[in-house]
Write a protein that holds these residues in place. Structure first.
Motif, PDB file in Angstrom:
ATOM      1  N   THR A 563       1.141  -1.029   0.370  1.00  0.00           N
ATOM      2  CA  THR A 563       0.028   0.124  -0.079  1.00  0.00           C
ATOM      3  C   THR A 563       0.794   0.664  -0.254  1.00  0.00           C
ATOM      4  O   THR A 563       2.156   1.807   0.508  1.00  0.00           O
ATOM      5  N   THR A 564       0.412   2.258  -0.412  1.00  0.00           N
ATOM      6  CA  THR A 564       1.217   3.808  -0.949  1.00  0.00           C
ATOM      7  C   THR A 564       0.230   4.962  -0.727  1.00  0.00           C
ATOM      8  O   THR A 564      -0.993   4.679  -1.290  1.00  0.00           O
ATOM      9  N   SER A 565       0.446   5.718   0.448  1.00  0.00           N
ATOM     10  CA  SER A 565      -0.640   6.546   0.649  1.00  0.00           C
ATOM     11  C   SER A 565       0.951   7.757   0.529  1.00  0.00           C
ATOM     12  O   SER A 565       1.931   7.651   0.790  1.00  0.00           O
ATOM     13  N   GLY A 573      -3.575  12.250   0.869  1.00  0.00           N
ATOM     14  CA  GLY A 573      -4.239  11.597  -1.241  1.00  0.00           C
ATOM     15  C   GLY A 573      -4.048  12.429  -2.483  1.00  0.00           C
ATOM     16  O   GLY A 573      -2.976  13.625  -2.402  1.00  0.00           O
ATOM     17  N   GLU A 574      -3.654  11.615  -3.998  1.00  0.00           N
ATOM     18  CA  GLU A 574      -2.928  11.844  -4.673  1.00  0.00           C
ATOM     19  C   GLU A 574      -4.091  13.392  -5.155  1.00  0.00           C
ATOM     20  O   GLU A 574      -2.800  14.378  -5.571  1.00  0.00           O
ATOM     21  N   GLN A 589       4.594   3.739   2.630  1.00  0.00           N
ATOM     22  CA  GLN A 589       4.700   2.823   1.997  1.00  0.00           C
ATOM     23  C   GLN A 589       4.436   1.585   3.207  1.00  0.00           C
ATOM     24  O   GLN A 589       5.090   1.061   4.003  1.00  0.00           O
ATOM     25  N   ARG A 613       2.160  11.028  -8.564  1.00  0.00           N
ATOM     26  CA  ARG A 613       1.550   9.454  -8.578  1.00  0.00           C
ATOM     27  C   ARG A 613       1.291   8.704  -8.066  1.00  0.00           C
ATOM     28  O   ARG A 613       2.445   8.234  -7.033  1.00  0.00           O
ATOM     29  N   VAL A 614       0.213   8.013  -7.174  1.00  0.00           N
ATOM     30  CA  VAL A 614       0.234   7.038  -6.175  1.00  0.00           C
ATOM     31  C   VAL A 614      -0.685   5.297  -7.134  1.00  0.00           C
ATOM     32  O   VAL A 614      -0.491   4.621  -6.991  1.00  0.00           O
ATOM     33  N   SER A 615      -1.898   5.909  -7.369  1.00  0.00           N
ATOM     34  CA  SER A 615      -2.618   5.354  -7.946  1.00  0.00           C
ATOM     35  C   SER A 615      -1.847   4.432  -9.389  1.00  0.00           C
ATOM     36  O   SER A 615      -1.421   2.839  -9.253  1.00  0.00           O
ATOM     37  N   GLU A 616      -1.382   5.045 -10.266  1.00  0.00           N
ATOM     38  CA  GLU A 616      -0.748   4.291 -11.519  1.00  0.00           C
ATOM     39  C   GLU A 616       0.487   3.827 -11.167  1.00  0.00           C
ATOM     40  O   GLU A 616       0.602   2.862 -11.877  1.00  0.00           O
ATOM     41  N   TYR A 617       0.875   4.679 -10.381  1.00  0.00           N
ATOM     42  CA  TYR A 617       2.573   4.048  -9.736  1.00  0.00           C
ATOM     43  C   TYR A 617       2.723   5.058  -8.848  1.00  0.00           C
ATOM     44  O   TYR A 617       2.758   6.345  -8.713  1.00  0.00           O
ATOM     45  N   PRO A 618       3.906   4.730  -8.288  1.00  0.00           N
ATOM     46  CA  PRO A 618       4.085   5.968  -7.094  1.00  0.00           C
ATOM     47  C   PRO A 618       5.869   6.973  -7.757  1.00  0.00           C
ATOM     48  O   PRO A 618       6.964   6.015  -7.726  1.00  0.00           O
TER      49      PRO A 618
END
Length: 665
Positions: A563-565, A573-574, A589, A613-618
């Motif tokens: 998980t990554t935030s 949030g992103e 992470q 970017r978080v959802s696509e890549y960190p």
């Protein structure tokens, strides 16, 4: 009356030596001496003979010339497998150097048949003046008995005997670099895919691996027969998986290619499920999928060195002293990564040895790669790597970061120096290189999509009304000088445009510091760009019509996690952090055995919008051209900087803000 016989015209190039002698008014012996380059002939006479020879298109017979001179002006190069790119490059080096001296090269391939090798070597030597014997497969006793019979000869890639000129490769050093790299990534079960049993280089690599494993009680080494070809690596893939290693060391790059191909077919992720390392660094290694981590041997340079040691022997001079064993250089690419989390968890459950846990750091220092034996300040960018090493109570030396010149980065990825891996004090890597989703992402680097039309980001360029398009517009950042002093590393670079012309000059500084009151450390990157060659126009996809895509500048690509935030100053949030002017952001992470925070902090004097970017890549970085073009006048400068605090736990927003306020102090 007999009809006259038709006259036949002599073809060009078939004039005889007698015709040249008659036309020049000299003897045939004089013509022979002139064409053979003897310096006892008067200069005017030489000019006259050569003028006549050119006019009559006379070409001396190579056979006759060889008989006259007692030499063929040809050298033989004997290799075990001409299909192997490693040997092709050695051959290319010999041929290029020999051609400059007026010699031709005859090539003989033994097809990995050690039993035929002696016959092939003797036959090749009988047809030539000298011999370069590359990686001979015959047993040691047979080789030493043969060498006096085929002199002059230079041997490449065997142990020296003190008599025959020999170029030796330090395989123990290369294997040592590979093992250390894998251990830092947490690997403890290594599998070696063995090369041909007749190969001396295979035996030396295996000996070095066994010694490295024996020196570490927590390292397990498995061995598996394979071979030297792509097919060999492809064929053993299922057996490799059955052995359940976390990392594979292949005999050479070809074997690694075959293994990669089969693993891709059956859906095994490299390096997510298994890390792979090759040896030699053939030309295709950096273009594999993923790009191959390998120990680089200077192949063409080996060929040139072989000629340098052979040439004196051809003229009866004393042989040159053998050079020191040639050290390979580890090229770290995308095929190696941290040990899979599931392995770390299983290891912990059964009480196995773990990488050192987080501990307060007591000191940090950059160490320059000393491949050329020179560790003085002011060394040039021929240095391949610089390593940041930390010390901590009870844990000794800890590898924290590696800075690479990027010379091996493919041109389409915009070659540039980068940081990878970058570890927390507890040993978790927080960078990724050439991942599947974006092959042109390289750890932490200075990456800009467009500067005066040249891409320093890599991959596709966004064009208005056309979208992402792959263009041949990639430049490169080339280090020109590097200096290290304790925790500080300073580098001078030139940015070359797509045509190879200088576009700008950069002064770059990296310095590190431990946090005395936290299990963390800080890395600060400062860059000053000089518009010495004219004005600079810095653009991004956003300035070319792609909304919210204002990336470009100092960019950090993080490693994957469960998980990554992401947090910012009063933001979470992103969507909230992306495009904000928050002075800092924090990636938290979580992995099966660790939780980390990467805190990225901008210099107070230059706070730019964040690309996140978080959802696509960190990944994240401050944007130089978020929604408008950044112009630098001729003679002007542009500053960029980013501090990273690496912490082995989750930071709440309040503590992240506190650490961020001190990151540039």
């Amino acid at each position: 009356m007999t009809a006259p016989r038709p006259q036949t015209r002599r073809p060009r190039g078939t004039a005889t030596i007698a015709e040249v002698a008659d036309a020049a008014g000299v003897s045939r012996a004089t013509v022979s001496r002139v064409m053979n380059g003897h310096d006892t002939v008067d200069a005017d006479l030489v000019a006259r003979v050569r003028e006549v020879a050119d006019r009559l298109h006379y070409r001396p017979s190579n056979v006759a010339r060889s008989l006259s001179l007692g030499r063929t002006e040809t050298v033989a190069v004997v290799v075990p497998d001409l299909a192997n790119p490693m040997f092709q490059q050695v051959l290319r080096g010999v041929a290029a150097a020999a051609a400059d001296a007026g010699y031709r090269v005859l090539v003989a391939d033994t097809a990995e048949h050690a039993g035929d090798e002696e016959r092939v070597v003797v036959d090749a030597r009988m047809r030539c003046d000298a011999l370069v014997l590359v990686s001979p497969r015959m047993p040691e006793r047979a080789l030493r008995a043969l060498l006096p019979e085929v002199r002059p000869v230079v041997v490449v890639n065997r142990d020296p005997d003190g008599t025959t000129p020999t170029l030796e490769i330090d395989y123990a050093d290369g294997i040592g670099q590979i093992v250390e790299h894998l251990l830092v990534l947490g690997h403890r079960h290594l599998l070696y895919l063995a090369g041909p049993v007749e190969s001396a280089s295979h035996r030396r690599r295996l000996e070095a691996l066994r010694a490295a494993a024996a020196a570490r009680g927590d390292v397990r080494l498995s061995e598996m027969p394979a071979g030297a070809t792509v097919e060999a690596g492809y064929a053993v893939a299922e057996d490799v998986l059955a052995a359940r290693p976390t990392a594979v060391v292949a005999y050479n790059d070809l074997v690694a290619f075959g293994l990669l191909a089969r693993l891709n077919e059956i859906g095994v992720a490299v390096p997510g499920d298994l890390s792979i390392v090759g040896f030699d660094d053939v030309e295709l290694a950096r273009f594999a999928t993923p790009s191959l981590t390998t120990a680089a041997v200077p192949q063409a340079e080996l060929g040139r060195m072989a000629w340098q040691h052979l040439q004196p022997l051809l003229s009866g001079q004393d042989p040159l002293a053998d050079p020191v064993p040639i050290r390979p250089r580890l090229a770290v690419r995308a095929s190696t990564g941290p040990v899979p989390p599931s392995v770390r968890l299983a290891r912990a459950e059964r009480g196995g040895a773990q990488p050192a846990g987080p501990a307060p750091l007591t000191g940090l220092a950059w160490q320059l790669d000393d491949a050329d034996g020179d560790t003085a300040a002011g060394r040039t960018a021929a240095v391949a790597t610089a390593d940041l090493v930390g010390t901590s109570t009870g844990h000794g030396a800890l590898p924290l970061a590696r800075y690479v010149t990027g010379a091996d980065v493919p041109p389409v990825h915009a070659p540039r120096p980068y940081l990878h891996p970058v570890h927390t004090a507890g040993g978790t890597s927080l960078t990724d290189v050439s991942p599947v989703d974006h092959r042109h992402h390289y750890g932490m680097s200075f990456a800009v999509p467009v500067v005066n039309g040249t891409s320093y980001w890599g991959g596709r360029t966004f064009l208005r009304d056309e979208g992402p398009t792959l263009l041949p517009n990639h430049g490169r950042q080339v280090p020109t000088a590097r200096r290290a002093a304790g925790p500080s590393l300073v580098e001078d670079l030139v940015w070359l445009d797509e045509d190879g012309a200088p576009l700008l000059r950069e002064e770059r500084a990296l310095d590190a510091a431990p946090w005395p009151d936290a299990l963390a450390w800080t890395l600060r990157w400062r860059s000053l760009l000089h518009a010495d060659h004219g004005p600079l126009r810095i653009e991004s996809p956003a300035t070319n019509g792609r909304p919210q895509a204002g990336y470009g500048g100092l960019f950090w690509r993080l490693s994957p996690a469960d998980t990554t935030s992401v947090l910012g100053d009063g933001l979470a949030g992103e969507a909230a952090v992306h495009g904000s002017h928050s002075p800092w952001l924090a990636f938290v992470q979580r992995r099966e055995l660790s939780t980390t925070t990467l805190l990225l902090v901008q210099p107070p004097a230059h706070v730019r919008p964040w690309f996140v970017r978080v959802s696509e890549y960190p990944g994240a970085g401050p944007a130089l051209a978020w929604d408008s073009v950044c112009d630098v006048p001729a003679g002007g400068t542009l500053e960029a900087g980013l501090a990273a605090v690496l912490v082995d736990r989750a930071l709440p927003a309040e503590e992240a803000a506190e650490l961020a306020a001190r990151a540039w102090a």
